[in-house]
Design a protein around this motif. Structure first.
Motif, PDB file in Angstrom:
ATOM      1  N   ALA A  49       0.836  -1.210   0.000  1.00  0.00           N
ATOM      2  CA  ALA A  49       0.000   0.000   0.000  1.00  0.00           C
ATOM      3  C   ALA A  49       0.868   1.256   0.000  1.00  0.00           C
ATOM      4  CB  ALA A  49      -0.937  -0.007   1.208  1.00  0.00           C
ATOM      5  N   ALA A  50       1.925   1.251   0.789  1.00  0.00           N
ATOM      6  CA  ALA A  50       2.803   2.421   0.870  1.00  0.00           C
ATOM      7  C   ALA A  50       3.506   2.695  -0.454  1.00  0.00           C
ATOM      8  CB  ALA A  50       3.822   2.232   1.990  1.00  0.00           C
ATOM      9  N   SER A  51       3.757   1.652  -1.224  1.00  0.00           N
ATOM     10  CA  SER A  51       4.425   1.852  -2.513  1.00  0.00           C
ATOM     11  C   SER A  51       3.428   2.104  -3.647  1.00  0.00           C
ATOM     12  CB  SER A  51       5.311   0.648  -2.849  1.00  0.00           C
ATOM     13  OG  SER A  51       4.529  -0.505  -3.092  1.00  0.00           O
ATOM     14  N   THR A  52       2.152   1.812  -3.430  1.00  0.00           N
ATOM     15  CA  THR A  52       1.121   1.982  -4.460  1.00  0.00           C
ATOM     16  C   THR A  52       0.502   3.379  -4.427  1.00  0.00           C
ATOM     17  OG1 THR A  52       0.632  -0.389  -4.421  1.00  0.00           O
ATOM     18  CG2 THR A  52      -1.066   1.053  -5.338  1.00  0.00           C
ATOM     19  N   TRP A  53       0.261   3.915  -3.241  1.00  0.00           N
ATOM     20  CA  TRP A  53      -0.415   5.202  -3.097  1.00  0.00           C
ATOM     21  C   TRP A  53       0.443   6.187  -2.314  1.00  0.00           C
ATOM     22  CZ3 TRP A  53      -3.475   0.761  -2.008  1.00  0.00           C
ATOM     23  CH2 TRP A  53      -4.528   0.534  -2.900  1.00  0.00           C
ATOM     24  N   ASP A  54       0.283   7.450  -2.649  1.00  0.00           N
ATOM     25  CA  ASP A  54       0.799   8.537  -1.835  1.00  0.00           C
ATOM     26  C   ASP A  54      -0.406   8.995  -1.016  1.00  0.00           C
ATOM     27  OD1 ASP A  54       2.326  10.556  -0.778  1.00  0.00           O
ATOM     28  OD2 ASP A  54       2.109  11.875  -2.526  1.00  0.00           O
ATOM     29  N   PRO A  55      -0.469   8.641   0.265  1.00  0.00           N
ATOM     30  CA  PRO A  55      -1.698   8.879   1.016  1.00  0.00           C
ATOM     31  C   PRO A  55      -2.055  10.359   1.149  1.00  0.00           C
ATOM     32  CG  PRO A  55       0.031   8.120   2.477  1.00  0.00           C
ATOM     33  CD  PRO A  55       0.577   8.042   1.089  1.00  0.00           C
ATOM     34  N   ILE A  56      -3.358  10.603   1.147  1.00  0.00           N
ATOM     35  CA  ILE A  56      -3.876  11.951   1.373  1.00  0.00           C
ATOM     36  C   ILE A  56      -3.748  12.243   2.868  1.00  0.00           C
ATOM     37  CG2 ILE A  56      -5.917  13.421   1.295  1.00  0.00           C
ATOM     38  CD1 ILE A  56      -6.900  11.722  -1.067  1.00  0.00           C
ATOM     39  N   PRO A  57      -3.107  13.343   3.227  1.00  0.00           N
ATOM     40  CA  PRO A  57      -2.909  13.627   4.658  1.00  0.00           C
ATOM     41  C   PRO A  57      -4.200  14.032   5.366  1.00  0.00           C
ATOM     42  CG  PRO A  57      -2.116  15.454   3.332  1.00  0.00           C
ATOM     43  CD  PRO A  57      -2.519  14.373   2.370  1.00  0.00           C
ATOM     44  N   PHE A  58      -4.211  13.797   6.657  1.00  0.00           N
ATOM     45  CA  PHE A  58      -5.269  14.358   7.496  1.00  0.00           C
ATOM     46  C   PHE A  58      -4.787  15.755   7.859  1.00  0.00           C
ATOM     47  CE2 PHE A  58      -7.671  15.342  11.272  1.00  0.00           C
ATOM     48  CZ  PHE A  58      -8.934  14.911  10.919  1.00  0.00           C
ATOM     49  N   ASP A  59      -5.275  16.731   7.123  1.00  0.00           N
ATOM     50  CA  ASP A  59      -4.791  18.101   7.248  1.00  0.00           C
ATOM     51  C   ASP A  59      -5.847  19.001   7.894  1.00  0.00           C
ATOM     52  OD1 ASP A  59      -6.672  18.345   5.215  1.00  0.00           O
ATOM     53  OD2 ASP A  59      -5.202  18.830   3.662  1.00  0.00           O
ATOM     54  N   ALA A  60      -5.616  20.308   7.816  1.00  0.00           N
ATOM     55  CA  ALA A  60      -6.539  21.263   8.435  1.00  0.00           C
ATOM     56  C   ALA A  60      -7.944  21.175   7.836  1.00  0.00           C
ATOM     57  CB  ALA A  60      -5.996  22.685   8.306  1.00  0.00           C
ATOM     58  N   GLU A  61      -8.040  20.969   6.519  1.00  0.00           N
ATOM     59  CA  GLU A  61      -9.364  20.827   5.885  1.00  0.00           C
ATOM     60  C   GLU A  61     -10.077  19.591   6.415  1.00  0.00           C
ATOM     61  OE1 GLU A  61     -11.282  22.623   3.696  1.00  0.00           O
ATOM     62  OE2 GLU A  61      -9.838  24.205   4.128  1.00  0.00           O
ATOM     63  N   ALA A  62      -9.351  18.493   6.551  1.00  0.00           N
ATOM     64  CA  ALA A  62      -9.941  17.263   7.085  1.00  0.00           C
ATOM     65  C   ALA A  62     -10.342  17.452   8.547  1.00  0.00           C
ATOM     66  CB  ALA A  62      -8.973  16.100   6.931  1.00  0.00           C
ATOM     67  N   ALA A  63      -9.531  18.188   9.293  1.00  0.00           N
ATOM     68  CA  ALA A  63      -9.867  18.454  10.697  1.00  0.00           C
ATOM     69  C   ALA A  63     -11.173  19.226  10.798  1.00  0.00           C
ATOM     70  CB  ALA A  63      -8.729  19.218  11.368  1.00  0.00           C
ATOM     71  N   ARG A  64     -11.366  20.209   9.913  1.00  0.00           N
ATOM     72  CA  ARG A  64     -12.635  20.962   9.913  1.00  0.00           C
ATOM     73  C   ARG A  64     -13.791  20.056   9.484  1.00  0.00           C
ATOM     74  NH1 ARG A  64      -9.038  25.018   8.564  1.00  0.00           N
ATOM     75  NH2 ARG A  64      -9.184  24.729   6.324  1.00  0.00           N
ATOM     76  N   ALA A  65     -13.555  19.211   8.494  1.00  0.00           N
ATOM     77  CA  ALA A  65     -14.600  18.291   8.030  1.00  0.00           C
ATOM     78  C   ALA A  65     -14.968  17.291   9.124  1.00  0.00           C
ATOM     79  CB  ALA A  65     -14.142  17.562   6.771  1.00  0.00           C
ATOM     80  N   TYR A  66     -14.022  16.984   9.991  1.00  0.00           N
ATOM     81  CA  TYR A  66     -14.305  16.057  11.087  1.00  0.00           C
ATOM     82  C   TYR A  66     -15.430  16.587  11.971  1.00  0.00           C
ATOM     83  CZ  TYR A  66     -13.842  12.979  15.068  1.00  0.00           C
ATOM     84  OH  TYR A  66     -14.121  12.083  16.068  1.00  0.00           O
ATOM     85  N   GLY A  67     -15.522  17.885  12.110  1.00  0.00           N
ATOM     86  CA  GLY A  67     -16.627  18.463  12.876  1.00  0.00           C
ATOM     87  C   GLY A  67     -17.978  18.079  12.288  1.00  0.00           C
ATOM     88  N   LEU A  68     -18.088  18.138  10.956  1.00  0.00           N
ATOM     89  CA  LEU A  68     -19.333  17.726  10.281  1.00  0.00           C
ATOM     90  C   LEU A  68     -19.595  16.233  10.472  1.00  0.00           C
ATOM     91  CD1 LEU A  68     -18.883  19.627   6.893  1.00  0.00           C
ATOM     92  CD2 LEU A  68     -20.433  20.219   8.775  1.00  0.00           C
ATOM     93  N   VAL A  69     -18.543  15.450  10.346  1.00  0.00           N
ATOM     94  CA  VAL A  69     -18.656  13.995  10.514  1.00  0.00           C
ATOM     95  C   VAL A  69     -19.097  13.673  11.941  1.00  0.00           C
ATOM     96  CG1 VAL A  69     -17.277  11.869  10.596  1.00  0.00           C
ATOM     97  CG2 VAL A  69     -17.039  13.431   8.663  1.00  0.00           C
ATOM     98  N   PHE A  70     -18.452  14.289  12.907  1.00  0.00           N
ATOM     99  CA  PHE A  70     -18.782  14.085  14.318  1.00  0.00           C
ATOM    100  C   PHE A  70     -20.246  14.429  14.590  1.00  0.00           C
ATOM    101  CE2 PHE A  70     -19.161  15.440  18.708  1.00  0.00           C
ATOM    102  CZ  PHE A  70     -18.433  14.488  19.402  1.00  0.00           C
ATOM    103  N   ALA A  71     -20.675  15.593  14.104  1.00  0.00           N
ATOM    104  CA  ALA A  71     -22.053  16.029  14.319  1.00  0.00           C
ATOM    105  C   ALA A  71     -23.043  15.070  13.664  1.00  0.00           C
ATOM    106  CB  ALA A  71     -22.251  17.447  13.774  1.00  0.00           C
ATOM    107  N   SER A  72     -22.731  14.582  12.478  1.00  0.00           N
ATOM    108  CA  SER A  72     -23.625  13.649  11.777  1.00  0.00           C
ATOM    109  C   SER A  72     -23.765  12.338  12.534  1.00  0.00           C
ATOM    110  CB  SER A  72     -23.107  13.380  10.365  1.00  0.00           C
ATOM    111  OG  SER A  72     -23.194  14.547   9.588  1.00  0.00           O
TER     112      SER A  72
END
Length: 133
Positions: free
Chosen positions: A62-85
């Motif tokens: 997996a590490a050699s197949t994909w360059d993972p998308i980071p959990f960044d500031a945008e994801a941290a903000r989106a987590y609020g929506l996920v948490f609330a849902s």
């Protein structure tokens, strides 16, 4: 949301990729850094050497197949929506923390989330498209 030719793969899909119908996958797939973290923990949770080796092989692949998308500031903000849902659906957010972080990554990047465990993402259809495979 992005078109169906792109998508974020949940850890369940990466682990069982050899069991998944490739026609059910997006043409362009990505994984999150959270999935890579789950895969990195996998060998340490294995009870025997054979399973540990299999999990280590999957991690390296997996590490050699994909360059993972980071959990960044945008994801941290989106987590609020996920948490609330999740909370509004009457579910606890702690039980599946890694899944919710992956869902937040998909939400922040406008990607549908492909999973073999759609129940792990119950209550999130308003914030992220869940594709069960």
């Amino acid at each position: 949301m992005a078109d169906a030719t792109r998508g974020l793969l949940d850890t369940s899909v990466v682990v069982d990729l050899d069991l998944v119908d490739v026609d059910a996958l997006p043409a362009e797939s990505a994984i999150s850094a959270v999935t890579l973290a789950e895969l990195a923990a996998g060998p340490h949770a294995a009870r025997d050497a054979g399973e540990r080796a299999r999990r280590q092989d999957r991690l390296q692949w997996a590490a050699s197949t994909w360059d993972p998308i980071p959990f960044d500031a945008e994801a941290a903000r989106a987590y609020g929506l996920v948490f609330a849902s999740v909370r509004s659906a009457g579910r606890t957010s702690r039980a599946r923390l890694a899944d919710l972080l992956i869902a937040a990554t998909a939400t922040a990047n406008g990607l549908p989330l492909y999973t073999r465990n759609p129940r792990d993402f119950a209550g999130l259809t308003r914030v992220v498209k869940i594709v069960s495979i």
